[in-house]
Write an enzyme that holds these catalytic residues in place. Structure first.
Site, short mmCIF file in Angstrom:
data_model
loop_
_atom_site.label_atom_id
_atom_site.label_comp_id
_atom_site.label_asym_id
_atom_site.label_seq_id
_atom_site.Cartn_x
_atom_site.Cartn_y
_atom_site.Cartn_z
CG ASP A 39 2.09 -6.81 0.16
OD1 ASP A 39 1.75 -6.10 -0.81
OD2 ASP A 39 3.05 -6.52 0.90
CE LYS A 56 11.63 -5.24 -0.02
NZ LYS A 56 10.29 -4.71 0.30
CG ASP A 116 6.31 -0.16 2.17
OD1 ASP A 116 7.17 -1.04 2.02
OD2 ASP A 116 5.23 -0.14 1.54
CD GLU A 158 7.43 -5.70 2.80
OE1 GLU A 158 8.38 -5.10 2.29
OE2 GLU A 158 6.78 -6.60 2.20
#
Length: 383
Positions: free
Chosen positions: A215, A88, A27, A192
């Site tokens: 999330d 990211k 992850d 994800e």
């Protein structure tokens, strides 16, 4: 943020290419990363060399060395201009992207344009250096790779890597490129929310189901609606905020402490704090914390509504909810989610919280890695 078009994701099958060792699941998070492996009938989340099961997605450059993970984050205050995080957010983007301009405003390190692509500028060993977002992400991925190798006692060559459901093709390819630089062959890039659903074995529960993945991490919030039928995932919608998470809660607390401090010492913002002031203590009780943060928590519920509208589903049509991300440990958030899906409308939606929310995505990636590696054990098949 934009929303993802519907896309069928087939259940993983064995790769025809030769696999040279264990397939790990990574992850690669905005604020934290995590790595896991499926073996001996269970998923093992692997601790780094500092003993932590999640690793800050930080890279720092100093006069003498390059630091990664906890070591990089711990010195960030002393070396802000050369400590890189949130890479990211840049991966796979062009420099002229409005999101890049917004993000640059928050970073102490420099970002410049090179052939229309963003590059990160730091001083390393006394020299000005430029790194692409892929190179920074590769450093983090390589650290996760080495973490797994140290634990397993063997080389790792293959991995399943997760990305947000809203990532476009350019961002997904850039993530693959980062893994290649890190010495990893990506067996599969998976979303994800799909990884979170796999972690709970929701693809093999029989019949068609609608799943909502909530999330909420350290710096980003995503809500995704999936449908699962005969092991096939369909991402029906996504929504969220790329700048909403635990860091916002920290900032609200800091602002509150500053306000209380100024009032206690009658500081009007123009004077300076002198050394004769005694140490400042304040007890922050849960009720006060909830008072400060509940407006932000409730904002996430609006995104749930948006995702449901885009998926053309009602609350009653959601069979299961999966909570992912460390911030979902906060009791008030869990209470709000339960009220949203059960308390208000009296539905029987199941709220899944059994797996450590920091680790659930890596957990699912590790399971998928085992399937791709050809693991036929009963435990994998029933997950």
């Amino acid at each position: 943020m934009g929303f993802l078009k519907k896309k069928k994701v087939k259940k993983p099958v064995e790769s025809s290419n030769e696999i040279r060792g264990p397939v790990i699941g990574i992850d690669l998070g905005t604020t934290y990363s995590c790595v896991g492996i499926y073996r001996y009938g269970a998923v093992e989340i692997i601790a780094n060399d500092q003993g932590y099961r999640i690793t800050p997605s930080y890279v720092a450059f100093t006069e003498s060395e390059r630091l990664l993970g906890n070591a990089a984050k711990n010195q960030a205050v002393r070396n802000p201009n050369n400590t890189v995080y949130d890479s990211k957010r840049l991966i796979g983007r062009v420099y002229g992207d409005p999101n890049v301009s917004k993000d640059m405003f928050h970073w102490p390190f420099g970002v410049a344009s090179e052939n229309g692509r963003p590059v990160i500028q730091v001083v390393y060993k006394g020299e000005q250096k430029s790194f692409t977002p892929e190179e920074i992400s590769a450093m983090i991925l390589q650290y996760m790779k080495h973490t797994a190798e140290a634990y397993l006692g063997q080389k790792v060559y293959e991995a399943v890597v997760t990305v947000p459901a809203y990532f476009n093709d350019s961002q997904r390819q850039a993530t693959k490129d980062a893994a290649t630089i890190a010495g990893l062959r990506v067996m599969r890039i998976i979303n994800e929310p799909t990884a979170a659903a796999i972690a709970y074995g929701l693809e093999d529960t029989g019949g068609e189901k609608n799943i909502l993945i909530y999330d909420l991490g350290g710096g980003t919030f995503d809500v995704s609606v999936l449908s699962i039928d005969e092991g096939i995932f369909e991402v029906k919608s996504t929504a969220g905020d790329t700048h909403l998470g635990g860091e916002d809660f920290d900032n609200l607390i800091v602002e509150y402490l500053m306000k209380e401090f100024k009032e206690q010492y009658s500081i009007n913002g123009k004077g300076s704090i002198t050394s004769d002031l005694q140490k400042y203590y304040l007890c922050l009780y849960s009720l006060r914390f909830e008072y400060l943060t509940t407006p932000v928590f409730k904002k996430t519920l609006e995104y749930i509504g948006t995702a449901l509208d885009d998926a053309k589903l009602s609350v009653r049509q959601i069979d299961e909810v999966v909570l992912v991300g460390g911030s979902t440990r906060i009791p008030k958030i869990r209470n709000l989610i339960e009220e949203y899906f059960s308390g208000i409308l009296g539905t029987r939606t199941k709220i899944n919280t059994d797996i450590n929310p920091d680790e659930a995505i890596a957990y699912g990636a590790a399971v998928q890695g085992a399937i791709l590696a050809g693991d036929k054990s009963e435990q994998v098949l029933i997950l």
